[in-house]
Design a protein around this motif. Structure first.
Motif, PDB file in Angstrom:
ATOM      1  N   LEU A  30      19.654  27.980 -27.198  1.00  0.00           N
ATOM      2  CA  LEU A  30      20.730  27.226 -27.622  1.00  0.00           C
ATOM      3  C   LEU A  30      21.081  28.568 -26.505  1.00  0.00           C
ATOM      4  O   LEU A  30      22.441  28.172 -26.114  1.00  0.00           O
ATOM      5  CB  LEU A  30      21.063  28.435 -29.081  1.00  0.00           C
ATOM      6  N   ALA A  33      21.686  27.042 -23.153  1.00  0.00           N
ATOM      7  CA  ALA A  33      22.521  25.264 -23.066  1.00  0.00           C
ATOM      8  C   ALA A  33      23.410  26.450 -23.144  1.00  0.00           C
ATOM      9  O   ALA A  33      25.062  25.883 -22.629  1.00  0.00           O
ATOM     10  CB  ALA A  33      21.861  25.144 -24.267  1.00  0.00           C
ATOM     11  N   GLN A  34      24.528  27.678 -23.353  1.00  0.00           N
ATOM     12  CA  GLN A  34      25.089  28.139 -22.886  1.00  0.00           C
ATOM     13  C   GLN A  34      25.624  28.530 -21.676  1.00  0.00           C
ATOM     14  O   GLN A  34      26.858  27.818 -21.754  1.00  0.00           O
ATOM     15  CB  GLN A  34      24.977  29.611 -23.429  1.00  0.00           C
ATOM     16  N   LEU A  36      25.564  25.955 -19.672  1.00  0.00           N
ATOM     17  CA  LEU A  36      25.536  24.710 -19.404  1.00  0.00           C
ATOM     18  C   LEU A  36      27.613  23.810 -20.506  1.00  0.00           C
ATOM     19  O   LEU A  36      28.205  23.189 -20.478  1.00  0.00           O
ATOM     20  CB  LEU A  36      24.628  23.628 -19.721  1.00  0.00           C
ATOM     21  N   ALA A  37      27.304  24.570 -22.211  1.00  0.00           N
ATOM     22  CA  ALA A  37      28.496  24.250 -22.397  1.00  0.00           C
ATOM     23  C   ALA A  37      29.629  24.989 -21.891  1.00  0.00           C
ATOM     24  O   ALA A  37      30.712  24.304 -22.686  1.00  0.00           O
ATOM     25  CB  ALA A  37      28.054  25.031 -23.478  1.00  0.00           C
ATOM     26  N   HIS A  38      30.059  26.123 -21.295  1.00  0.00           N
ATOM     27  CA  HIS A  38      30.901  26.861 -21.357  1.00  0.00           C
ATOM     28  C   HIS A  38      31.692  27.179 -19.912  1.00  0.00           C
ATOM     29  O   HIS A  38      33.223  26.517 -20.460  1.00  0.00           O
ATOM     30  CB  HIS A  38      30.580  28.056 -21.152  1.00  0.00           C
ATOM     31  N   VAL A  40      32.282  23.507 -19.314  1.00  0.00           N
ATOM     32  CA  VAL A  40      32.721  22.156 -20.127  1.00  0.00           C
ATOM     33  C   VAL A  40      34.290  22.495 -20.821  1.00  0.00           C
ATOM     34  O   VAL A  40      35.338  22.264 -20.646  1.00  0.00           O
ATOM     35  CB  VAL A  40      31.675  21.587 -20.733  1.00  0.00           C
ATOM     36  N   GLN A  41      33.630  23.888 -21.315  1.00  0.00           N
ATOM     37  CA  GLN A  41      35.412  24.213 -22.314  1.00  0.00           C
ATOM     38  C   GLN A  41      35.918  25.011 -21.628  1.00  0.00           C
ATOM     39  O   GLN A  41      37.869  24.903 -21.525  1.00  0.00           O
ATOM     40  CB  GLN A  41      34.503  24.686 -23.759  1.00  0.00           C
ATOM     41  N   ARG A  42      35.470  25.382 -20.191  1.00  0.00           N
ATOM     42  CA  ARG A  42      36.965  25.687 -19.557  1.00  0.00           C
ATOM     43  C   ARG A  42      37.190  24.676 -18.906  1.00  0.00           C
ATOM     44  O   ARG A  42      38.793  25.285 -18.502  1.00  0.00           O
ATOM     45  CB  ARG A  42      36.038  27.195 -18.606  1.00  0.00           C
ATOM     46  N   LYS A  44      38.049  22.207 -19.276  1.00  0.00           N
ATOM     47  CA  LYS A  44      39.002  21.621 -20.786  1.00  0.00           C
ATOM     48  C   LYS A  44      39.836  21.931 -21.599  1.00  0.00           C
ATOM     49  O   LYS A  44      40.903  21.432 -21.434  1.00  0.00           O
ATOM     50  CB  LYS A  44      38.346  20.794 -22.090  1.00  0.00           C
TER      51      LYS A  44
END
Length: 99
Positions: A30, A33-34, A36-38, A40-42, A44
């Protein structure tokens, strides 16, 4: 050579140790992976606020492209990537001070 686990308390301790290791591995996955996830959220959030708000904050197509490139390749660039991400973060403030 180690002795086989014979008592039930030893087996319980071993099961607990295995559970703790599995939880540690899950937390590591986890954590890694953060990043990589942040991005994408930014992206969006930037795309949802596009329009008048994006013009106010100076987030044009070039800034979006730079953010995407740094999200993908930033960690591989080392210090240069960190400085570039810092520059993209501070760019709207510098732009506002110039005006």
């Amino acid at each position: 050579m180690s002795l086989p686990l014979s008592t039930s308390s030893d087996l319980a301790l071993r099961k607990d140790l295995i559970r703790l290791r599995m939880e540690m591995n899950r937390q590591q996955i986890l954590y890694h992976a953060q990043p990589l996830a942040h991005p994408v959220q930014r992206i969006k959030s930037i795309m949802s606020n596009r329009g008048a708000a994006s013009e106010r904050h100076g987030k044009g197509p070039l800034m979006l492209a730079a953010t995407v490139v740094l999200a993908v390749f930033g960690p591989r660039l080392g210090k240069v990537g960190k400085l570039a991400r810092l520059g993209i973060t501070l760019y709207p403030l510098v732009r506002k001070l110039r005006q």
